[in-house]
Each structure stands twice: as structure tokens, then as C-alpha cells.
Design a protein around this motif. Sequence first.
Motif, mmCIF file in Angstrom:
data_model
loop_
_atom_site.group_PDB
_atom_site.id
_atom_site.type_symbol
_atom_site.label_atom_id
_atom_site.label_comp_id
_atom_site.label_asym_id
_atom_site.label_seq_id
_atom_site.Cartn_x
_atom_site.Cartn_y
_atom_site.Cartn_z
ATOM 1 N N VAL A 177 0.838 -1.276 -0.096
ATOM 2 C CA VAL A 177 -0.007 -0.011 -0.023
ATOM 3 C C VAL A 177 0.893 1.298 0.060
ATOM 4 C CG1 VAL A 177 -1.549 1.340 1.305
ATOM 5 C CG2 VAL A 177 -1.978 -1.097 0.981
ATOM 6 N N LEU A 178 1.975 1.286 0.672
ATOM 7 C CA LEU A 178 2.911 2.354 0.979
ATOM 8 C C LEU A 178 3.628 2.763 -0.330
ATOM 9 C CD1 LEU A 178 4.277 2.240 4.513
ATOM 10 C CD2 LEU A 178 2.556 3.861 3.647
ATOM 11 N N VAL A 179 3.942 1.449 -1.070
ATOM 12 C CA VAL A 179 4.573 1.878 -2.286
ATOM 13 C C VAL A 179 3.789 2.093 -3.434
ATOM 14 C CG1 VAL A 179 5.600 0.244 -4.201
ATOM 15 C CG2 VAL A 179 6.384 -0.090 -2.029
ATOM 16 N N TYR A 180 2.500 1.909 -3.469
ATOM 17 C CA TYR A 180 1.567 2.232 -4.270
ATOM 18 C C TYR A 180 1.523 3.781 -3.914
ATOM 19 C CZ TYR A 180 -2.882 3.185 -6.542
ATOM 20 O OH TYR A 180 -3.824 3.722 -7.525
ATOM 21 N N LEU A 181 0.843 4.127 -2.820
ATOM 22 C CA LEU A 181 0.838 5.456 -2.589
ATOM 23 C C LEU A 181 1.803 6.276 -3.028
ATOM 24 C CD1 LEU A 181 -1.440 5.283 0.850
ATOM 25 C CD2 LEU A 181 -2.206 5.567 -1.460
ATOM 26 N N SER A 182 3.020 5.621 -2.725
ATOM 27 C CA SER A 182 4.134 6.660 -3.089
ATOM 28 C C SER A 182 4.519 6.859 -4.410
ATOM 29 C CB SER A 182 5.562 6.150 -2.300
ATOM 30 O OG SER A 182 5.278 6.305 -1.001
ATOM 31 N N SER A 183 4.128 5.922 -5.077
ATOM 32 C CA SER A 183 4.335 5.970 -6.637
ATOM 33 C C SER A 183 3.218 6.588 -7.505
ATOM 34 C CB SER A 183 4.695 4.451 -7.333
ATOM 35 O OG SER A 183 3.260 3.759 -7.199
ATOM 36 N N ASN A 184 2.094 6.623 -6.846
ATOM 37 C CA ASN A 184 0.774 7.129 -7.389
ATOM 38 C C ASN A 184 0.636 8.635 -6.711
ATOM 39 O OD1 ASN A 184 -1.876 8.066 -8.467
ATOM 40 N ND2 ASN A 184 -2.507 6.064 -8.198
ATOM 41 N N THR A 185 1.095 9.571 -7.216
ATOM 42 C CA THR A 185 1.278 10.896 -6.444
ATOM 43 C C THR A 185 -0.120 11.606 -6.600
ATOM 44 O OG1 THR A 185 1.874 12.167 -8.552
ATOM 45 C CG2 THR A 185 3.608 11.526 -7.100
ATOM 46 N N ALA A 186 -1.174 11.048 -7.516
ATOM 47 C CA ALA A 186 -2.547 11.414 -7.172
ATOM 48 C C ALA A 186 -3.312 11.321 -5.725
ATOM 49 C CB ALA A 186 -3.288 10.871 -8.355
ATOM 50 N N TRP A 187 -2.627 10.450 -5.157
ATOM 51 C CA TRP A 187 -3.060 10.238 -3.785
ATOM 52 C C TRP A 187 -2.487 11.316 -2.630
ATOM 53 C CZ3 TRP A 187 -7.213 7.453 -2.418
ATOM 54 C CH2 TRP A 187 -7.954 6.495 -3.415
ATOM 55 N N HIS A 188 -1.508 11.899 -2.949
ATOM 56 C CA HIS A 188 -0.646 12.697 -2.120
ATOM 57 C C HIS A 188 -1.658 13.975 -1.352
ATOM 58 C CE1 HIS A 188 3.605 11.532 -3.449
ATOM 59 N NE2 HIS A 188 2.804 10.590 -3.572
ATOM 60 N N PHE A 189 -2.077 14.488 -2.325
ATOM 61 C CA PHE A 189 -2.821 15.671 -1.957
ATOM 62 C C PHE A 189 -4.124 15.081 -1.139
ATOM 63 C CE2 PHE A 189 -5.614 19.477 -2.407
ATOM 64 C CZ PHE A 189 -4.711 20.559 -1.840
ATOM 65 N N PRO A 190 -5.003 14.288 -1.521
ATOM 66 C CA PRO A 190 -6.118 14.068 -0.653
ATOM 67 C C PRO A 190 -5.844 13.422 0.483
ATOM 68 C CG PRO A 190 -6.354 13.270 -2.937
ATOM 69 C CD PRO A 190 -5.099 13.737 -2.650
ATOM 70 N N LEU A 191 -4.541 12.634 0.653
ATOM 71 C CA LEU A 191 -4.023 12.037 1.835
ATOM 72 C C LEU A 191 -3.737 13.191 3.077
ATOM 73 C CD1 LEU A 191 -2.693 8.628 1.027
ATOM 74 C CD2 LEU A 191 -4.741 9.070 2.242
ATOM 75 N N MET A 192 -2.971 14.213 2.237
ATOM 76 C CA MET A 192 -2.656 15.505 3.199
ATOM 77 C C MET A 192 -3.561 16.177 3.686
ATOM 78 S SD MET A 192 0.763 16.584 1.078
ATOM 79 C CE MET A 192 2.185 15.592 0.747
ATOM 80 N N ILE A 193 -4.838 16.112 2.884
ATOM 81 C CA ILE A 193 -6.057 16.813 3.544
ATOM 82 C C ILE A 193 -6.462 16.211 4.462
ATOM 83 C CG2 ILE A 193 -8.290 17.596 2.897
ATOM 84 C CD1 ILE A 193 -7.511 18.324 0.265
#
Length: 137
Positions: free
Chosen positions: A4-20
Motif C-alpha cells: 500500500v505504501l509503495v503504491y501510494l508513494s508511486s501514485n502521486t494523485a493520492w498525495h494531496f487527498p491524503l494530506m488533506i
Amino acid sequence: MTLVLVYLSSNTAWHFPLMILASLLLFLFIIRIVIGKTRFKEQFRLVLLLSFLLVVLGMLFGKYGAQWGLPWWIYYPIPMLMTLLLPPILLKLNTKRTIIYLFLSFLSAPFIHTFFSFFLGWTEYMPFWDIPYLGDL
């Protein structure tokens, strides 16, 4: 969990929603600390409205304000000032609680940036502040 962490790190589209989401949870935690359990429950609707307005809309305005061509002195200070001023006013915080709120709110952004930068290597929360990634150490 590692996948999951590898996927989230490689797929930057998830960064901003997770930061929110992280910012939202931290904001709720700070408000809960500042006003206490009883007032938090009593004013839960107002706290949720403030959370949505200040965290979700504020972060969206900050992110897209730059992309819309707004000057930095509009898209950065407006959400920041709203975050600093609205909770003490709308939650009717006394001086002591306002000071605690302001102290914790000033610490929240560097805390989130440090967490995401150090543990996940995501540096876009506060890109001007360089925190080494744990995987690079």
C-alpha cells in the motif's frame, strides 16, 4: 501494508487527498485539545463546518490558487488568516485557549510536512523546507 505504501508513494494523485485527510484529523485533534471533550461534543457541527472550511477548502484554495494565477499574497495568507482567526472567534475561545490554539496550529503544518517527508518521501506539503526521506538515509 508495504505494498500500500509503495503504491501510494508511486501514485502521486493520492498525495494531496491524503494530506488533506491528515490535516483534517490533526485540526480536529487540536480543536478537541483546546476546547475539551464536552464543548467539542456540544459544538461538533460548528467544529465540522470550521474543519471543512479551513482545512479542505483552505488547502484547495491554496493549491489551486497558484495554478489559477493568483498572486501568492492572496492564495497563501487568506487560508492562513482564516485558520488563525475564525476558530478563536467562532468558538469564543478565551485568551488562554486562543494562545494554545495558535501555538498548536503553528506547529501542525511543519509536523505534517515532517511526517510525510520523512516517512513517505512526499515533499509537496511545504516544498521550501527540505526534510530527508527515511528511505534515503
